[in-house]
Scaffold this active site. Structure first.
Site, PDB file in Angstrom:
ATOM      1  N   ASP A  78       0.837  -1.294   0.067  1.00 45.32           N
ATOM      2  CA  ASP A  78      -0.030  -0.001  -0.110  1.00 45.32           C
ATOM      3  C   ASP A  78       0.930   1.158  -0.064  1.00 45.32           C
ATOM      4  O   ASP A  78       1.882   1.187   0.219  1.00 45.32           O
ATOM      5  CB  ASP A  78      -0.937  -0.077   1.054  1.00 45.32           C
ATOM      6  N   SER A  79       0.297   2.467  -0.378  1.00 46.82           N
ATOM      7  CA  SER A  79       1.071   3.638  -0.232  1.00 46.82           C
ATOM      8  C   SER A  79       1.745   3.967   1.210  1.00 46.82           C
ATOM      9  O   SER A  79       2.507   4.508   1.348  1.00 46.82           O
ATOM     10  CB  SER A  79      -0.060   4.735  -0.660  1.00 46.82           C
ATOM     11  N   GLU A 125      -2.102   8.082   8.700  1.00 50.11           N
ATOM     12  CA  GLU A 125      -0.358   8.045   8.503  1.00 50.11           C
ATOM     13  C   GLU A 125       0.106   8.826   9.623  1.00 50.11           C
ATOM     14  O   GLU A 125       1.319   8.011  10.291  1.00 50.11           O
ATOM     15  CB  GLU A 125       0.028   8.572   7.206  1.00 50.11           C
ATOM     16  N   CYS A 147      -4.501  -1.254  -1.980  1.00 45.00           N
ATOM     17  CA  CYS A 147      -4.424   0.386  -2.329  1.00 45.00           C
ATOM     18  C   CYS A 147      -5.483   0.712  -3.417  1.00 45.00           C
ATOM     19  O   CYS A 147      -5.106   0.099  -4.599  1.00 45.00           O
ATOM     20  CB  CYS A 147      -3.051   0.801  -2.223  1.00 45.00           C
ATOM     21  N   CYS A 160     -10.951   3.290   0.611  1.00 40.91           N
ATOM     22  CA  CYS A 160      -9.596   3.719   0.813  1.00 40.91           C
ATOM     23  C   CYS A 160      -9.296   2.858   2.173  1.00 40.91           C
ATOM     24  O   CYS A 160      -9.859   2.683   3.101  1.00 40.91           O
ATOM     25  CB  CYS A 160      -9.043   5.058   1.058  1.00 40.91           C
ATOM     26  N   HIS A 189      -6.836   3.006   4.352  1.00 42.63           N
ATOM     27  CA  HIS A 189      -6.706   3.525   5.773  1.00 42.63           C
ATOM     28  C   HIS A 189      -8.017   3.936   6.470  1.00 42.63           C
ATOM     29  O   HIS A 189      -7.976   3.886   7.765  1.00 42.63           O
ATOM     30  CB  HIS A 189      -6.234   5.039   5.280  1.00 42.63           C
TER      31      HIS A 189
END
Length: 281
Positions: free
Chosen positions: A10-11, A151, A73, A183, A185
């Site tokens: 993932d990013s 993040e 992602c 997403c 996240h």
């Protein structure tokens, strides 16, 4: 190949929500998770850049003997999954907004999709709407800055709550009774989203579906790890290992991965994170 790990990327740390679903469904498989924390977020980057970066990461995972790759992602799926499948021979499973599940779940006929700007503007999302959005209203809500809050480790603070209220309340005002987490996240914000949306709103997280699809692909390609019971209690060994890679500062990555990976107490071993630098050949 059955002994190789499952590569997940993932990013940043959001894809850990998918890795946790895989760990729960496939407890005897080894996992190799890469968080591209040096380049997070992907949402506002050019599609060509995302495609090239995803190829470099996939190549790194294959070099480390990954027997399958999970693109955890949504933005990378939209930009790169077709080229990844054309380039690499290992099974590649990708996450995408669960519009189909939401369409089957909604009672009001109004579904909200929370995602990055890049995901919502992609051809892949338009395809999903065309395939599964007939007869329902899809409220597509871009959420700039929300992945950044995860993040940063802010899962419930005023800044994160403020963004969620800004993004969730308009969807509820439009009659949405189902919210899709577009997403990875956002999975870590499910409790806060539910609090803001109210008890009559269903939240759809696609991570468990990705784990099920991965299990099917591993079985089809005959690389799933077979486990033989070793006692009358049917306790199976060995348990899968978890390894973590990050492209950005290690201390922050270790802190965030530890916090999110061990959040529910299911895994209590120490988390080690290795620095890597994917290079496109």
């Amino acid at each position: 190949m059955t002994s190789g790990p499952i590569g997940v990327f993932d990013s940043g740390v959001g894809g850990l929500s998918v890795a946790r679903a895989i760990r729960q469904r496939l407890p005897h498989e080894d996992l190799l998770y890469l968080a591209d924390t040096a380049c997070v977020p992907y949402g506002d980057r050019p599609e060509s850049w995302i495609e090239a970066r995803s190829a470099a990461i996939a190549e790194l995972l294959v070099h480390r003997h990954a027997k399958a790759i999970v693109v955890a992602c949504n933005t990378a799926t939209a930009a790169a999954v077709r080229s990844l499948r054309a380039r690499f021979e290992v099974p590649i499973v990708a996450i995408e907004p669960a519009v189909k599940v939401a369409a089957e779940t909604t009672r009001a006929g109004v579904v909200a999709v929370l995602a990055t700007t890049r995901t919502l503007s992609s051809e892949n999302f338009r395809r999903l709407q065309g395939l599964f959005g007939e007869g329902i209203a899809v409220f597509a809500q871009p959420c700039p800055g929300l992945a950044d809050r995860v993040e940063a480790g802010d899962l419930s603070g005023p800044a994160t709550r403020g963004l969620l209220e800004k993004y969730v309340r308009p969807a509820i005002a439009c009659g949405a009774d189902t919210i899709v987490l577009g997403c990875t996240h956002y999975s870590f914000l499910t409790g806060l989203i539910a609090e803001i949306a109210g008890p009559h709103v269903t939240i759809v997280d696609p991570a468990p579906a990705v784990a099920r699809q991965l299990e099917r692909r591993l079985t089809e390609t005959r690389v799933i790890r077979s486990v033989v019971p070793i006692s009358h209690l049917d306790e199976c060994e060995p348990k899968g290992t978890d390894r973590f890679l990050a492209t950005g500062p290690i201390e922050h990555a270790r802190r965030m991965i530890t916090e999110l990976w061990l959040a529910d107490g299911a895994c209590r071993h120490e988390v080690e994170v290795e620095f890597v630098a994917p290079v496109r050949r």
